[in-house]
Design a protein around this motif. Structure first.
Motif, PDB file in Angstrom:
ATOM      1  N   ARG A   2      -2.602   4.062  -3.927  1.00  0.00           N
ATOM      2  CA  ARG A   2      -3.611   3.925  -4.985  1.00  0.00           C
ATOM      3  C   ARG A   2      -3.981   2.451  -5.216  1.00  0.00           C
ATOM      4  O   ARG A   2      -3.136   1.571  -5.106  1.00  0.00           O
ATOM      5  CB  ARG A   2      -3.062   4.513  -6.296  1.00  0.00           C
ATOM      6  CG  ARG A   2      -2.903   6.022  -6.262  1.00  0.00           C
ATOM      7  CD  ARG A   2      -2.250   6.558  -7.525  1.00  0.00           C
ATOM      8  NE  ARG A   2      -0.832   6.235  -7.604  1.00  0.00           N
ATOM      9  CZ  ARG A   2      -0.023   6.656  -8.580  1.00  0.00           C
ATOM     10  NH1 ARG A   2      -0.504   7.402  -9.562  1.00  0.00           N
ATOM     11  NH2 ARG A   2       1.247   6.346  -8.574  1.00  0.00           N
ATOM     12  N   ARG A   9      -4.733   2.906 -15.544  1.00  0.00           N
ATOM     13  CA  ARG A   9      -4.611   4.316 -15.939  1.00  0.00           C
ATOM     14  C   ARG A   9      -3.266   4.937 -15.577  1.00  0.00           C
ATOM     15  O   ARG A   9      -2.867   5.923 -16.167  1.00  0.00           O
ATOM     16  CB  ARG A   9      -5.764   5.131 -15.351  1.00  0.00           C
ATOM     17  CG  ARG A   9      -5.615   5.466 -13.883  1.00  0.00           C
ATOM     18  CD  ARG A   9      -6.767   6.288 -13.368  1.00  0.00           C
ATOM     19  NE  ARG A   9      -8.009   5.502 -13.327  1.00  0.00           N
ATOM     20  CZ  ARG A   9      -9.162   5.985 -12.879  1.00  0.00           C
ATOM     21  NH1 ARG A   9      -9.235   7.233 -12.469  1.00  0.00           N
ATOM     22  NH2 ARG A   9     -10.228   5.226 -12.844  1.00  0.00           N
ATOM     23  N   TRP A  10      -2.548   4.373 -14.572  1.00  0.00           N
ATOM     24  CA  TRP A  10      -1.260   4.947 -14.180  1.00  0.00           C
ATOM     25  C   TRP A  10      -0.079   4.129 -14.686  1.00  0.00           C
ATOM     26  O   TRP A  10       1.034   4.273 -14.218  1.00  0.00           O
ATOM     27  CB  TRP A  10      -1.194   5.125 -12.652  1.00  0.00           C
ATOM     28  CG  TRP A  10      -2.181   6.123 -12.190  1.00  0.00           C
ATOM     29  CD1 TRP A  10      -3.318   5.908 -11.472  1.00  0.00           C
ATOM     30  CD2 TRP A  10      -2.156   7.527 -12.484  1.00  0.00           C
ATOM     31  NE1 TRP A  10      -4.001   7.089 -11.293  1.00  0.00           N
ATOM     32  CE2 TRP A  10      -3.308   8.093 -11.904  1.00  0.00           C
ATOM     33  CE3 TRP A  10      -1.277   8.367 -13.190  1.00  0.00           C
ATOM     34  CZ2 TRP A  10      -3.602   9.459 -12.005  1.00  0.00           C
ATOM     35  CZ3 TRP A  10      -1.566   9.724 -13.292  1.00  0.00           C
ATOM     36  CH2 TRP A  10      -2.709  10.247 -12.700  1.00  0.00           C
ATOM     37  N   SER A  12       2.727   3.203 -17.330  1.00  0.00           N
ATOM     38  CA  SER A  12       3.521   3.709 -18.455  1.00  0.00           C
ATOM     39  C   SER A  12       4.474   2.598 -18.899  1.00  0.00           C
ATOM     40  O   SER A  12       4.915   1.790 -18.087  1.00  0.00           O
ATOM     41  CB  SER A  12       4.321   4.941 -18.039  1.00  0.00           C
ATOM     42  OG  SER A  12       5.212   5.321 -19.078  1.00  0.00           O
ATOM     43  N   SER A  66       6.238   9.638 -19.309  1.00  0.00           N
ATOM     44  CA  SER A  66       6.577   9.554 -17.881  1.00  0.00           C
ATOM     45  C   SER A  66       8.058   9.848 -17.673  1.00  0.00           C
ATOM     46  O   SER A  66       8.539   9.823 -16.535  1.00  0.00           O
ATOM     47  CB  SER A  66       6.235   8.172 -17.328  1.00  0.00           C
ATOM     48  OG  SER A  66       6.916   7.150 -18.036  1.00  0.00           O
ATOM     49  N   GLU A 239       4.511   6.490  -2.749  1.00  0.00           N
ATOM     50  CA  GLU A 239       3.254   7.252  -2.781  1.00  0.00           C
ATOM     51  C   GLU A 239       3.029   7.997  -1.464  1.00  0.00           C
ATOM     52  O   GLU A 239       2.491   9.114  -1.464  1.00  0.00           O
ATOM     53  CB  GLU A 239       2.094   6.322  -3.144  1.00  0.00           C
ATOM     54  CG  GLU A 239       2.259   5.808  -4.582  1.00  0.00           C
ATOM     55  CD  GLU A 239       1.050   5.059  -5.123  1.00  0.00           C
ATOM     56  OE1 GLU A 239       0.016   4.977  -4.439  1.00  0.00           O
ATOM     57  OE2 GLU A 239       1.158   4.553  -6.271  1.00  0.00           O
ATOM     58  N   ASP A 244       2.559  10.779  -7.237  1.00  0.00           N
ATOM     59  CA  ASP A 244       1.260  10.339  -7.748  1.00  0.00           C
ATOM     60  C   ASP A 244       1.270  10.239  -9.275  1.00  0.00           C
ATOM     61  O   ASP A 244       0.244  10.379  -9.930  1.00  0.00           O
ATOM     62  CB  ASP A 244       0.141  11.276  -7.278  1.00  0.00           C
ATOM     63  CG  ASP A 244       0.386  12.720  -7.703  1.00  0.00           C
ATOM     64  OD1 ASP A 244       1.384  12.983  -8.419  1.00  0.00           O
ATOM     65  OD2 ASP A 244      -0.417  13.598  -7.333  1.00  0.00           O
ATOM     66  N   PHE A 246       2.941   8.385 -13.076  1.00  0.00           N
ATOM     67  CA  PHE A 246       2.856   7.095 -13.747  1.00  0.00           C
ATOM     68  C   PHE A 246       3.832   6.088 -13.136  1.00  0.00           C
ATOM     69  O   PHE A 246       4.910   6.450 -12.681  1.00  0.00           O
ATOM     70  CB  PHE A 246       3.172   7.246 -15.234  1.00  0.00           C
ATOM     71  CG  PHE A 246       2.073   7.915 -16.007  1.00  0.00           C
ATOM     72  CD1 PHE A 246       0.902   7.234 -16.319  1.00  0.00           C
ATOM     73  CD2 PHE A 246       2.202   9.242 -16.426  1.00  0.00           C
ATOM     74  CE1 PHE A 246      -0.112   7.849 -17.032  1.00  0.00           C
ATOM     75  CE2 PHE A 246       1.185   9.867 -17.140  1.00  0.00           C
ATOM     76  CZ  PHE A 246       0.028   9.170 -17.439  1.00  0.00           C
TER      77      PHE A 246
END
Ligand code: ZN
Length: 276
Positions: A2, A9-10, A12, A66, A239, A244, A246
């Motif tokens: 990613r 956005r990912w 935490s 998370s 990944e 996929d 947090f």
């Protein structure tokens, strides 16, 4: 892999990262202010404000979890085994109430009998597994760096954690996996092969950095980018294995605990976007 450079956005925030700046409600407010979408709370921080109030604050702020920290400590002496098991059940119930995707397990350290301690850990996790499955909250075994083998966790490599998973859940029926923290696993010569082996068993991914020199083996973790860990290489493997979820920043650091809460979060976001 990613692309994290455009937004966060990912991201935490593990609430221990901010434990000295405010209570759980203050941390939740600060995360919402910075448009962070998830947190991983600790049990003592939840208890300090009350479970219902904490759950409401997290919900009202629109935050996901998370993970929930933590259960485990399976190497309790015989007089405390029942209390440990009861406490682990409560941890699972709290995780369920909070909507956590996993309960992180710090499995407990070892006295002289290291093989015996490791057997107690496997037995303890096995005893917890049916309740975890019934609660819908999987158990995430977190292997800790071997410097903690005596006092915190005698599961010290990703291979060891996965061997326990394979033994207790051979057909991968769910309810059991691993939490991988770059601080604990970066040095392991076979870490990338074991991450690939882990596949969908990866339930959480924690980031921080390893400072040189490290002044305190517990409370001198570094901000991502300030140390020696090749975080992007580890994230790439995690990944590629299918994770996929947090990316959780977990920093225990007297230095960062003494910084203003907004400065810490601003730095976490910047480093997440640039060096994670
Ligand atoms: Zn961790």
């Amino acid at each position: 892999m990613r692309d994290l450079s455009n937004d966060h956005r990912w991201l935490s925030i593990n609430t221990a990262t901010l434990r000295k700046q405010g209570d759980l409600c203050a941390i939740v407010d600060a995360c919402a202010r910075h448009e962070i979408r998830a947190v991983a709370p600790w049990r003592d921080q939840i208890a300090a404000v009350g479970l219902d109030r904490a759950a409401k604050a997290i919900r009202d702020a629109g935050l996901a979890l998370s993970g929930y920290c933590r259960g485990g400590l399976f190497t309790a002496d015989a007089a405390h085994v029942q209390a440990m098991r009861d406490d682990n059940r409560r941890a699972l119930d709290e995780a369920h109430t909070l909507g956590a995707p996993c309960l992180v397990l710090v499995v407990g350290g070892s006295s002289r009998d290291l093989p015996g301690a490791r057997q107690m850990v496997a037995d303890g996790i096995g005893a917890m597994l049916p309740h975890a499955r019934a609660s819908g909250v999987p158990l995430a075994i977190e292997p800790l760096h071997p410097m903690y083998a005596a006092d915190r966790a005698c599961v010290n490599t990703t291979r060891q954690a996965l061997d326990i998973c394979d033994r207790l859940d051979p057909h991968n029926e769910g309810g059991l996996g691993v939490a991988l923290d770059v601080f604990h696993i970066w040095w392991d010569f076979e870490v990338h092969a074991q991450i690939a082996r882990a596949g969908r068993r990866i339930l959480a991914f924690h980031v921080c950095d390893w400072l040189v020199p490290m002044r305190d083996m517990l409370n001198d973790r570094g901000m991502m980018g300030d140390g020696v860990i090749d975080i992007p290489r580890l994230r790439e493997s995690v990944e590629a294995a299918g994770f996929d979820g947090f990316i959780e920043v977990e920093i225990f650091s007297e230095r960062w605990w003494s910084a203003p809460i907004d400065d810490v979060l601003t730095t976490c976001i910047a480093r997440y976007r640039s060096v994670v």
